[in-house]
Write a protein that holds these residues in place. Sequence first.
Motif, PDB file in Angstrom:
ATOM      1  N   PHE A 116    -107.968  54.541 -19.086  1.00 47.35           N
ATOM      2  CA  PHE A 116    -107.000  55.372 -18.377  1.00 47.35           C
ATOM      3  C   PHE A 116    -107.179  55.123 -16.884  1.00 47.35           C
ATOM      4  O   PHE A 116    -108.287  55.229 -16.360  1.00 47.35           O
ATOM      5  CB  PHE A 116    -107.257  56.836 -18.725  1.00 47.35           C
ATOM      6  N   GLU A 173     -99.332  59.449 -19.104  1.00 50.49           N
ATOM      7  CA  GLU A 173    -100.040  58.782 -20.197  1.00 50.49           C
ATOM      8  C   GLU A 173    -101.234  59.639 -20.620  1.00 50.49           C
ATOM      9  O   GLU A 173    -101.811  60.360 -19.810  1.00 50.49           O
ATOM     10  CB  GLU A 173    -100.538  57.406 -19.729  1.00 50.49           C
ATOM     11  N   ASN A 174    -101.584  59.543 -21.894  1.00 53.63           N
ATOM     12  CA  ASN A 174    -102.707  60.333 -22.415  1.00 53.63           C
ATOM     13  C   ASN A 174    -103.474  59.486 -23.423  1.00 53.63           C
ATOM     14  O   ASN A 174    -103.639  59.867 -24.575  1.00 53.63           O
ATOM     15  CB  ASN A 174    -102.150  61.608 -23.079  1.00 53.63           C
ATOM     16  N   PRO A 175    -103.944  58.299 -22.977  1.00 54.92           N
ATOM     17  CA  PRO A 175    -104.517  57.360 -23.954  1.00 54.92           C
ATOM     18  C   PRO A 175    -105.918  57.770 -24.411  1.00 54.92           C
ATOM     19  O   PRO A 175    -106.671  58.380 -23.646  1.00 54.92           O
ATOM     20  CB  PRO A 175    -104.582  56.051 -23.158  1.00 54.92           C
ATOM     21  N   GLU A 176    -106.215  57.427 -25.645  1.00 51.98           N
ATOM     22  CA  GLU A 176    -107.603  57.511 -26.113  1.00 51.98           C
ATOM     23  C   GLU A 176    -108.165  56.116 -25.873  1.00 51.98           C
ATOM     24  O   GLU A 176    -108.015  55.221 -26.702  1.00 51.98           O
ATOM     25  CB  GLU A 176    -107.646  57.877 -27.602  1.00 51.98           C
ATOM     26  N   GLU A 211    -106.738  56.433 -13.294  1.00 48.14           N
ATOM     27  CA  GLU A 211    -106.596  57.786 -12.752  1.00 48.14           C
ATOM     28  C   GLU A 211    -107.030  57.834 -11.296  1.00 48.14           C
ATOM     29  O   GLU A 211    -107.680  56.918 -10.796  1.00 48.14           O
ATOM     30  CB  GLU A 211    -107.458  58.756 -13.576  1.00 48.14           C
ATOM     31  N   GLN A 224    -101.719  66.418 -22.075  1.00 44.22           N
ATOM     32  CA  GLN A 224    -102.927  65.812 -21.546  1.00 44.22           C
ATOM     33  C   GLN A 224    -104.109  66.392 -22.326  1.00 44.22           C
ATOM     34  O   GLN A 224    -104.214  67.610 -22.498  1.00 44.22           O
ATOM     35  CB  GLN A 224    -103.073  66.120 -20.048  1.00 44.22           C
ATOM     36  N   ARG A 236    -111.175  54.542 -16.430  1.00 48.89           N
ATOM     37  CA  ARG A 236    -112.247  55.179 -17.208  1.00 48.89           C
ATOM     38  C   ARG A 236    -111.827  55.180 -18.671  1.00 48.89           C
ATOM     39  O   ARG A 236    -110.656  55.370 -18.991  1.00 48.89           O
ATOM     40  CB  ARG A 236    -112.441  56.616 -16.705  1.00 48.89           C
ATOM     41  N   TYR A 247    -111.280  62.363 -24.373  1.00 53.63           N
ATOM     42  CA  TYR A 247    -111.283  62.611 -25.812  1.00 53.63           C
ATOM     43  C   TYR A 247    -112.712  62.834 -26.304  1.00 53.63           C
ATOM     44  O   TYR A 247    -112.951  62.894 -27.508  1.00 53.63           O
ATOM     45  CB  TYR A 247    -110.655  61.421 -26.554  1.00 53.63           C
ATOM     46  N   THR A 290    -111.545  57.069 -21.880  1.00 52.08           N
ATOM     47  CA  THR A 290    -111.571  58.503 -22.206  1.00 52.08           C
ATOM     48  C   THR A 290    -112.322  58.787 -23.510  1.00 52.08           C
ATOM     49  O   THR A 290    -112.516  59.944 -23.861  1.00 52.08           O
ATOM     50  CB  THR A 290    -110.142  59.083 -22.327  1.00 52.08           C
ATOM     51  N   ARG A 291    -112.722  57.732 -24.236  1.00 50.50           N
ATOM     52  CA  ARG A 291    -113.544  57.976 -25.430  1.00 50.50           C
ATOM     53  C   ARG A 291    -115.006  58.169 -25.056  1.00 50.50           C
ATOM     54  O   ARG A 291    -115.723  58.943 -25.676  1.00 50.50           O
ATOM     55  CB  ARG A 291    -113.424  56.804 -26.407  1.00 50.50           C
ATOM     56  N   ASN A 324    -116.072  58.193 -21.509  1.00 51.42           N
ATOM     57  CA  ASN A 324    -116.134  58.567 -20.090  1.00 51.42           C
ATOM     58  C   ASN A 324    -116.755  57.473 -19.221  1.00 51.42           C
ATOM     59  O   ASN A 324    -117.032  57.700 -18.048  1.00 51.42           O
ATOM     60  CB  ASN A 324    -116.878  59.891 -19.867  1.00 51.42           C
TER      61      ASN A 324
END
Lengths: 399, 92
Positions: free
Chosen positions: B53, B47-50, B55, A238, B71, A287, B73-74, B76
Amino acid sequence: MHPDRLWRSAEPRKSYEVVIVGAGGHGLATAYYLAKNHGITDVAVLERGWLAGGNMARNTTIIRSNYLWDESAGIYEHALKLWEGLEEDLGYPLLFSQRGVLNLAHSLQDVRDGVRRVEANRVNGVDAEWLDPAGVKEVCPIVEVSPEVRYPVLGATYQPRAGIAKHDNVAWALATAASALGVDFIEHCEVTGIEVSGGRAVAVDTVRGRIAANRIALSAAGHTSVVAATAGIDLPLQTHPLQALVSELLEPVHPTVVMSNAVHVYVSQAHKGELVMGAGIDAANSYRRRGAFHIIERQMAAALELFPVFARAHVLRTWGGIVDVSPDASPVIGLSPVENLYLNCGWGTGGFKATPGVGWCYAHTIAHDEPHPLVAPFTLDRFTTGALVDEHGAAAVAH
Amino acid sequence: MLLIPCPWCGARDEVEFHYGGQAHVAYPEDPSALSDEQWGRYLFFRENPEGDFAERWSHSAGCRRWFNVVRDTRSNRIKHVYLPGEPRPVTP
């Protein structure tokens, strides 16, 4: 090459024996030891940004090997021993300073865990001592050890051989040495995909074209999940932001490294004079190389509780990086489900200290297509077998 | 700090919330029927997508209820907020 440049910035060739994805500390060290220990110099290190501009430029430079389990003691102590000879080996000043690390205990459970870890370290040949509060005060006079505070210091583990190094110098030295041995560094060359044919990795697709390789080694920290997914590999990682900060330059006041799990901060003072502090990760995956401000606030509150003398110091700069956190706070290193594709990831918050050790062992793993004995326990397979290397305790707030 | 729109209380600071990781991870119906590999995947792999996501968040310092968020994740940026049990909204 420009006479003032330390390493050659290369144009990508059509193919290489080994392609390393990621020119961070681990990628650089791996390239260096591939060339030096195994005579493999047909190597390209690809980097999406600039050389050592990710977590290698953002960490708090703490080096120690006082982990609990035998497996961890093996790899981290191997790294520490290499650190002890690295300046001489690379012929470059790394400002490696063995000023010791204190891991503070604030509760009875902390004390029990600390004493156990000291004994485990000694069994594994890692230097370790248990100090009472007076002993803590002697090593680091500015730590508040009075019983009056909210979380009094009840003692600490002490590893005298631990310390700090100048992270940028480490990257420059490794890049210079590897470049001199013939390794290509290719910056601004993001890997967009891994080409797999018949179960074997055969090439990487990059923003600067396709590059064929007999062996492909990932060392991409927070982006490992993204790169590995292009080869069809799922990883138990993660990605989280991790923040750190520095104060303005101060006279030398802090002679060692202090870490505290319970109040959640770790502090050292860089050679130049700034106090360097790190915190824990942001809770939510991201990220974005930017963390939430409340994490910084809590970290400062913790630092002030431990070091009242910091009350008048000012924050000069805060920043964040993104780290790949594994379920057991231990890395994943070794072979992958795809032939000729190797993994080095899951270092989470604590990869810097392992730089030379993991470079050494990862290079061996790539050269022999077989895990080096010191990284053999850190397989991806352990998340099926259950043979975890749980270092949440010794990993501290962050490693 | 994230500004998270709780479906019951409205937008509040991230400090009021507790993070729950990936949404839509169901407990296996018959755990003892799983192979070691399947059980390992359930326990440790998320999962850990860029990018987008799905959640879970709990408004632990507010209404104390759980809900789901999509959200990016690039950036937020929060794109969707929806209730547990509802399917993940399709993102254009």
